[in-house]
Design an enzyme around this catalytic site. Structure first.
Site, PDB file in Angstrom:
ATOM      1  CB  CYS A  45      -1.087   0.152   1.140  1.00 17.29           C
ATOM      2  SG  CYS A  45      -2.202  -1.377   1.125  1.00 17.29           S
ATOM      3  CB  THR A  46       4.140   1.869   1.432  1.00 14.86           C
ATOM      4  OG1 THR A  46       3.857   1.886   2.804  1.00 14.86           O
ATOM      5  CG2 THR A  46       5.141   3.351   1.394  1.00 14.86           C
TER       6      THR A  46
END
Length: 218
Positions: A45-46
């Site tokens: 997700c980063t």
């Protein structure tokens, strides 16, 4: 509640990293891309939020507002944004919803009603299904929905491609073929007679009686 393409996207009020929003009001006359995450400070997700940050100008050029969601609070989101910029070089200039009560995740059928009403104590694995992309039109209807597994990063170039197709086909009586990209030939929809096609798309090509192609309308 099961959501489908052409359903009205559920409206909600939520806290975000840019203050409280009323979703439909926030969309206004734009398109919106709502993409969700199971938890802050997760590796895939980063990279995804950084990817969206790097596409800020491309979204703006298309009249599209991106908005993220993560099953954590906005205070955590702000701290996470620093990591995202450090890792990807892109700033998170779009709002990210804090969904600590799981309200939006359940409203959009990402989590079951039995999931409870707090993100406290929940792990990314508990929220694995909170990895969905919705494209919502100015009419507030769902134009696309895609769900991804936790281990597969989303392809935001594909999401841009889909937006281009959605916006083109909303204005013209055409559809886009497999793997279509901007500038390539398109398909004339079945609702256009050959007589009308001669007027609207002069020089079109008949590949099969049911498959007629033409250059991309301007």
């Amino acid at each position: 509640m099961s959501l489908r393409i052409n359903d009205v996207a559920p409206d909600f009020t939520a806290e975000t990293t840019q203050g409280p929003i009323h979703f439909h009001e926030w969309i206004g006359d734009s398109y919106a891309v709502l993409f969700s995450h199971p938890k802050d400070f997760t590796p895939v997700c980063t990279t995804e939020l950084g990817a969206v940050g790097s596409l800020e100008a491309q979204f703006a050029a298309r009249g599209v507002k991106p908005i993220g969601l993560s099953v954590d609070g906005v205070e955590n989101h702000a701290k996470w944004a620093k990591d995202i910029e450090e890792v990807t070089g892109a700033k998170v200039n779009f709002p990210v919803i804090g969904d600590t009560d799981l309200n939006v995740a359940k409203l959009y059928d990402m989590l079951p009603a039995s999931a409870g009403d707090t993100s406290e104590g929940r792990t990314p694995a508990d929220n694995a299904t909170v990895r969905v992309v919705y494209i919502v039109g100015p009419d507030k209807k769902i134009k696309l929905q895609m769900a991804y597994p936790m281990t597969t990063g989303r392809n935001f170039d594909e999401i841009i491609r889909v937006i281009d197709s959605i916006q083109l086909t909303a204005k013209h009586k055409v559809a886009t073929p497999a793997n279509w990209k901007q500038g390539e030939d398109v398909i004339i929809t079945g609702g256009v007679s050959n007589e009308d096609a001669d007027k609207i798309f002069p020089g079109y090509k008949t590949v099969k009686p049911y498959l007629r192609t033409t250059t991309q309308p301007k």
